[in-house]
Design a protein around this motif. Structure first.
Motif, PDB file in Angstrom:
ATOM      1  N   ALA A   9       9.595  -8.384 -42.098  1.00  0.00           N
ATOM      2  CA  ALA A   9      10.524  -9.442 -41.872  1.00  0.00           C
ATOM      3  C   ALA A   9       9.990 -10.669 -41.504  1.00  0.00           C
ATOM      4  CB  ALA A   9      11.505  -8.998 -40.488  1.00  0.00           C
ATOM      5  N   ASP A  10       8.977 -10.695 -40.804  1.00  0.00           N
ATOM      6  CA  ASP A  10       8.266 -11.761 -40.522  1.00  0.00           C
ATOM      7  C   ASP A  10       7.756 -12.672 -41.603  1.00  0.00           C
ATOM      8  OD1 ASP A  10       8.874 -11.576 -37.642  1.00  0.00           O
ATOM      9  OD2 ASP A  10       6.742 -10.794 -37.098  1.00  0.00           O
ATOM     10  N   ASP A  11       7.396 -11.918 -42.575  1.00  0.00           N
ATOM     11  CA  ASP A  11       6.856 -12.638 -43.983  1.00  0.00           C
ATOM     12  C   ASP A  11       7.968 -12.938 -44.708  1.00  0.00           C
ATOM     13  OD1 ASP A  11       4.164 -12.379 -43.291  1.00  0.00           O
ATOM     14  OD2 ASP A  11       4.034 -10.279 -43.728  1.00  0.00           O
ATOM     15  N   GLY A  12       9.246 -12.629 -44.355  1.00  0.00           N
ATOM     16  CA  GLY A  12      10.360 -12.929 -45.186  1.00  0.00           C
ATOM     17  C   GLY A  12      11.150 -12.075 -45.908  1.00  0.00           C
ATOM     18  N   ALA A  13      10.734 -10.690 -45.862  1.00  0.00           N
ATOM     19  CA  ALA A  13      11.557  -9.672 -46.578  1.00  0.00           C
ATOM     20  C   ALA A  13      12.985  -9.585 -45.620  1.00  0.00           C
ATOM     21  CB  ALA A  13      10.800  -8.383 -46.556  1.00  0.00           C
ATOM     22  N   GLU A  14      13.804  -9.163 -46.442  1.00  0.00           N
ATOM     23  CA  GLU A  14      15.199  -8.702 -45.789  1.00  0.00           C
ATOM     24  C   GLU A  14      15.284  -7.322 -45.612  1.00  0.00           C
ATOM     25  OE1 GLU A  14      20.198  -9.093 -46.416  1.00  0.00           O
ATOM     26  OE2 GLU A  14      18.740 -10.698 -47.338  1.00  0.00           O
ATOM     27  N   VAL A  15      15.404  -6.671 -44.542  1.00  0.00           N
ATOM     28  CA  VAL A  15      15.672  -5.324 -44.378  1.00  0.00           C
ATOM     29  C   VAL A  15      17.061  -4.844 -44.032  1.00  0.00           C
ATOM     30  CG1 VAL A  15      14.950  -3.053 -43.216  1.00  0.00           C
ATOM     31  CG2 VAL A  15      13.389  -5.222 -43.575  1.00  0.00           C
ATOM     32  N   ARG A  16      17.503  -3.994 -44.686  1.00  0.00           N
ATOM     33  CA  ARG A  16      19.281  -3.481 -44.625  1.00  0.00           C
ATOM     34  C   ARG A  16      19.010  -1.892 -44.365  1.00  0.00           C
ATOM     35  NH1 ARG A  16      22.407  -6.532 -49.327  1.00  0.00           N
ATOM     36  NH2 ARG A  16      21.823  -8.722 -48.932  1.00  0.00           N
ATOM     37  N   MET A  17      19.727  -1.490 -43.557  1.00  0.00           N
ATOM     38  CA  MET A  17      20.143  -0.101 -43.406  1.00  0.00           C
ATOM     39  C   MET A  17      21.095   0.414 -44.505  1.00  0.00           C
ATOM     40  SD  MET A  17      18.366   0.402 -40.402  1.00  0.00           S
ATOM     41  CE  MET A  17      19.275   1.603 -39.317  1.00  0.00           C
ATOM     42  N   ALA A  18      20.521   0.287 -45.514  1.00  0.00           N
ATOM     43  CA  ALA A  18      21.424   0.914 -46.579  1.00  0.00           C
ATOM     44  C   ALA A  18      20.575   1.587 -47.429  1.00  0.00           C
ATOM     45  CB  ALA A  18      21.851  -0.388 -47.504  1.00  0.00           C
ATOM     46  N   GLU A  19      21.104   2.596 -48.441  1.00  0.00           N
ATOM     47  CA  GLU A  19      20.536   3.595 -49.195  1.00  0.00           C
ATOM     48  C   GLU A  19      20.880   3.245 -50.603  1.00  0.00           C
ATOM     49  OE1 GLU A  19      21.541   7.568 -48.232  1.00  0.00           O
ATOM     50  OE2 GLU A  19      20.201   7.703 -46.374  1.00  0.00           O
ATOM     51  N   LEU A  20      19.581   3.325 -51.568  1.00  0.00           N
ATOM     52  CA  LEU A  20      19.965   3.303 -53.051  1.00  0.00           C
ATOM     53  C   LEU A  20      20.605   4.405 -53.421  1.00  0.00           C
ATOM     54  CD1 LEU A  20      19.588   1.519 -55.726  1.00  0.00           C
ATOM     55  CD2 LEU A  20      17.426   2.661 -55.726  1.00  0.00           C
TER      56      LEU A  20
END
Length: 328
Positions: free
Chosen positions: A75-86
């Protein structure tokens, strides 16, 4: 027509060490990055008391500490994390449409690092007594079984690692293994065999887990003689292998007999722009450090693909281009 809420350069399916390492590297290469971490980012590692072999942690590190650290770094490096499943994957005009539990997104490259789940024994009593003495988490449930005799089913790394964790709290640990030799690496096998609270019963198959409201024991069969008998236990911890989390890919990718995703040397699947890393990938050893390395390599491969540097002459890429990026 489902409205696409977002689009990204790279979408990563999974919340374990492979997925989160891929996210760190993809984001640091300047790619807009989405992590679909599922309901519990961290996956199986969250229940592991000590992960060995991870660089920088000579004494090992708990999975429930490592995964949040990696998620925060991503997240600090810029990725967005979502609590979702593919849930599904479809080609979309040179990109990929990902159907998730929180709506659709699009990505120009996808990394599959969905990990695996623990296999079950498939015997009577197992499902009914889950959470009532049947467990897959020694660090979670060992304190509830203090001074009792418990069973661990399996003979690999996870089984013996969890047996060692249990031995710190319970009265006795009985390892029930169908083979005639333990398959765990020496780092776990030798201390387990030397531990005064741990014993191993070879050639033993669990046929039923006994108990009404809670586990009271197991019915086991001797492989050599075929004889069965009951063994009194206060809990049963099952570690008999892993089942890749790949069911949602059937019909889109050609999975192998174990449900793993085949890739080429660059970790690309038969679908252009879709890569795989970690235990879900065929040929991966599944150890934490190796999964992390594969995650980093998959991020680099995805970056090269987005730059137009992917080798389109590979059989996998040619097959993917020939069918529009899908596998029917």
């Amino acid at each position: 027509m489902v409205e696409v809420a977002d689009d990204f350069d790279v979408a990563i399916a999974g919340g374990g060490i492979g997925a989160l390492t891929a996210a760190v590297h993809a984001a640091r290469m300047g790619r807009s990055t989405l992590v679909l971490g599922g309901r519990a980012p961290g996956g199986l590692l969250l229940s592991i008391e000590r992960i060995d072999g991870v660089p920088g942690f000579p004494e090992g590190v708990a999975g429930y500490e490592l995964c949040p650290m990696l998620q925060e770094q991503a997240a600090d490096d810029g990725a967005e994390v979502r609590m979702a499943e593919l849930e599904a994957l479809e080609p979309a005009g040179g990109a990929w449409r990902l159907q998730t539990s929180e709506g659709d997104v699009e990505a120009r490259a996808v990394i599959l690092a969905t990990g695996a789940r623990l296999k079950t024994l498939g015997v009577d009593g197992e499902e009914r007594l889950q959470g009532r003495g049947v467990s897959h988490c020694a660090s979670c449930d060992a304190p509830l079984m203090r001074d009792r005799t418990v069973g661990v089913v399996g003979g690999g790394d996870s089984a013996l690692q969890e047996a060692l964790t249990l031995a710190e709290a319970v009265g006795e640990v009985v390892v029930l293994h169908r083979g005639d030799a333990l398959s765990a690496q020496a780092a776990y096998r030798e201390p387990a065999l030397a531990h005064p609270k741990i014993s191993v019963r070879y050639g033993t198959v669990v046929e039923e887990i006994l108990g009404e409201d809670a586990v009271s024991g197991v019915r086991v069969r001797d492989v050599a003689s075929g004889e069965t008998h009951e063994l009194e236990l206060g809990g049963v911890f099952v570690y008999v292998g892993l089942q890749p989390n790949s069911d949602f890919l059937r019909g889109r990718l050609d999975l192998d007999d174990d449900g793993r995703v085949p890739t080429d040397a660059a970790l690309q699947t038969e679908l252009a722009g879709v890569f795989a890393a970690g235990i879900v990938r065929r040929g991966s050893l599944g150890q934490a450090a190796i999964s992390a390395g594969e995650g980093a390599a998959a991020a680099k491969a995805a970056h090269r693909h987005l730059e137009g540097g992917a080798d389109r002459s590979t059989p996998a890429a040619a097959a993917a281009q020939g069918n529009g990026g899908s596998h029917g």
